[in-house]
Design an enzyme around this catalytic site. Structure first.
Site, mmCIF file in Angstrom:
data_model
loop_
_atom_site.group_PDB
_atom_site.id
_atom_site.type_symbol
_atom_site.label_atom_id
_atom_site.label_comp_id
_atom_site.label_asym_id
_atom_site.label_seq_id
_atom_site.Cartn_x
_atom_site.Cartn_y
_atom_site.Cartn_z
ATOM 1 N N TYR A 181 -5.284 7.171 3.877
ATOM 2 C CA TYR A 181 -5.444 6.148 2.841
ATOM 3 C C TYR A 181 -4.768 4.834 3.255
ATOM 4 O O TYR A 181 -5.382 3.756 3.237
ATOM 5 C CB TYR A 181 -4.883 6.626 1.488
ATOM 6 C CG TYR A 181 -4.685 5.456 0.557
ATOM 7 C CD1 TYR A 181 -5.774 4.869 -0.071
ATOM 8 C CD2 TYR A 181 -3.428 4.862 0.396
ATOM 9 C CE1 TYR A 181 -5.627 3.751 -0.867
ATOM 10 C CE2 TYR A 181 -3.261 3.742 -0.403
ATOM 11 C CZ TYR A 181 -4.363 3.193 -1.032
ATOM 12 O OH TYR A 181 -4.215 2.075 -1.798
ATOM 13 N N ASP B 89 -8.636 6.807 -2.390
ATOM 14 C CA ASP B 89 -7.469 7.198 -3.188
ATOM 15 C C ASP B 89 -7.958 7.919 -4.447
ATOM 16 O O ASP B 89 -9.163 8.156 -4.614
ATOM 17 C CB ASP B 89 -6.601 5.970 -3.526
ATOM 18 C CG ASP B 89 -7.252 5.048 -4.548
ATOM 19 O OD1 ASP B 89 -8.455 5.223 -4.846
ATOM 20 O OD2 ASP B 89 -6.552 4.155 -5.066
ATOM 21 N N GLU C 208 0.817 -1.211 0.000
ATOM 22 C CA GLU C 208 0.000 0.000 0.000
ATOM 23 C C GLU C 208 0.850 1.260 0.000
ATOM 24 O O GLU C 208 0.477 2.264 -0.599
ATOM 25 C CB GLU C 208 -0.976 -0.010 1.186
ATOM 26 C CG GLU C 208 -2.065 -1.067 1.065
ATOM 27 C CD GLU C 208 -2.890 -0.923 -0.223
ATOM 28 O OE1 GLU C 208 -3.002 0.193 -0.766
ATOM 29 O OE2 GLU C 208 -3.397 -1.953 -0.706
#
Ligand code: SF4
Length: 387
Positions: free
Chosen positions: A132, A150, A49
């Site tokens: 996020y 996102d 991520e």
């Protein structure tokens, strides 16, 4: 359903059904294979991520594989030298991500017994973990119900709700976040795992609801999409006009010693490209010839007086907020000059060209090194004609 001005974005029944039933079904059939999918290891999900924050899946994938091969656990990353971490990140850009990941791994190893925190407050305490990344890791690795937002999700929802306002504004962003939370809650009520829902929305934005030419006929939420109903999906999201991107001419010196080694220095620990190695140099000042820029910058940065030889290579490079043209000159120490050091007390090295690969460089410098390698059949950097 479409929101106007500052109204909350209220998903109607068709929208809720599209996101809680059709989208998960579409994802089950169309999800792309990725090396971090199918793992329950929070560390690997976290690394992925972080890489995906500003990088496309296709570009991130080989980096991810090499990174977790080199640092297979939080502890391995925590114990690694920072240079080794940056080297594995070289070419991926946005190097603060790598530095923060490294620092965060040390905190996780020292303060959390090597376990990635599984609560919002604890994970947000870690360097480099914004909303996020926190939502992505908590939902995918721990099944916690936090919606991700996102760029792909923002674009998708801005179209579904035909949002008139600029989504980069905090108020609009909050409305989109609330809508994403509501859709996630509905999906969870239908038995969809939070991580699957989040990955489905991101996947749809990345592969179908693309910035240009979205594939609306293939879209599982088409019948809930206000922008599609208007016949103008690409008109959303409404964007601010971008300011022109500044451009700088930068001169750097390929400073070579008698042994054929090149001088490099490490950038400071804070700021742009922190901790990476580079050839010394800097921006051209008004009215200055580029060779003079090179001479002045090397004097200011290394304390050495240099003779500037011919232009070795020129290239253009774009950073996130500015562009440069990099002019690389061949240089050698002037008669009687003191040895170069770093004016900022940073580490420096004389390195044989073949060993430059051992160091992590910013992309523009790496392109110079590739050019050096390309030309290895030719006379060495300082050929006799220039001496
Ligand atoms: Fe995007 Fe088209 Fe789907 Fe609307 S219908 S969400 S514009 S792909």
């Amino acid at each position: 359903m479409p929101g106007t001005d500052d109204d909350a974005l209220e998903p109607d029944a068709a929208c809720r059904r599209a996101f809680s039933e059709k989208l998960p079904a579409w994802y089950a059939e169309h999800r792309r294979e990725m090396p971090w999918r199918g793992t329950a290891d929070p560390y690997r999900i976290w690394v992925a991520e972080v890489m995906l924050q500003q990088t496309r899946v296709e570009q991130a994938t080989p980096y991810f594989r090499r990174f977790v091969d080199a640092f297979p656990t939080v502890e391995a990353l925590a114990e690694a030298e920072r240079d080794a971490v940056l080297k594995r990140w070289e070419g991926l850009g946005y190097y603060a991500r790598a530095r923060h990941l490294h620092e965060a791994a040390q905190i996780v190893a020292d303060e959390h017994g090597g376990d990635v925190p599984d609560t919002w407050d604890a994970i947000r305490e870690l360097p480099g973990i914004g909303p996020y990344t926190a939502a992505a890791v908590l939902s995918i690795a721990f099944g916690k119900s936090h919606a991700v937002l996102d760029g792909n999700v923002v674009r998708l929802l801005a179209r579904v709700f035909a949002v008139e306002k600029d989504p980069s504004k905090s108020g609009t962003r909050r409305r989109l976040r609330d809508a994403a939370d509501a859709l996630l809650a509905d999906a969870c009520d239908q038995g969809v795992a939070p991580g699957d829902f989040n990955q489905a929305v991101m996947e749809l934005g990345a592969t179908v609801c693309t910035p240009s030419a979205p594939r609306c006929p293939d879209c599982p939420v088409q019948d809930a999409c206000a922008a599609y109903a208007e016949g103008a999906p690409e008109a959303y999201p409404h964007k601010r006009k971008k300011a022109p991107v500044p451009h700088h001419d930068v001169a750097v010196g390929l400073l070579e010693n008698e042994a054929g080694e090149l001088f490099i220095q490490r950038r400071p620990d804070e700021g742009l490209l922190a901790g990476l190695w580079e050839f010394p140099g800097g921006k051209q000042e008004g009215g200055e010839a580029l060779a003079e820029t090179c001479r002045r910058e090397l004097r200011e940065e290394t304390g050495a007086r240099v003779e500037v030889g011919r232009l070795f290579h020129r290239l253009n490079h774009a950073y996130s907020h500015f562009k440069i043209t990099l002019h690389a000159f061949r240089c050698r120490l002037a008669e009687g000059s003191n040895a170069p050091t770093s004016a900022e007390g940073q580490p420096t090295r004389w390195v044989a060209p073949a060993s430059l690969d051992d160091y992590a460089f910013p992309r523009a410098n790496r392109r110079l090194i590739e050019e050096l390698e390309e030309r290895q059949e030719r006379p060495t950097l300082f050929d006799a004609a220039e001496r």
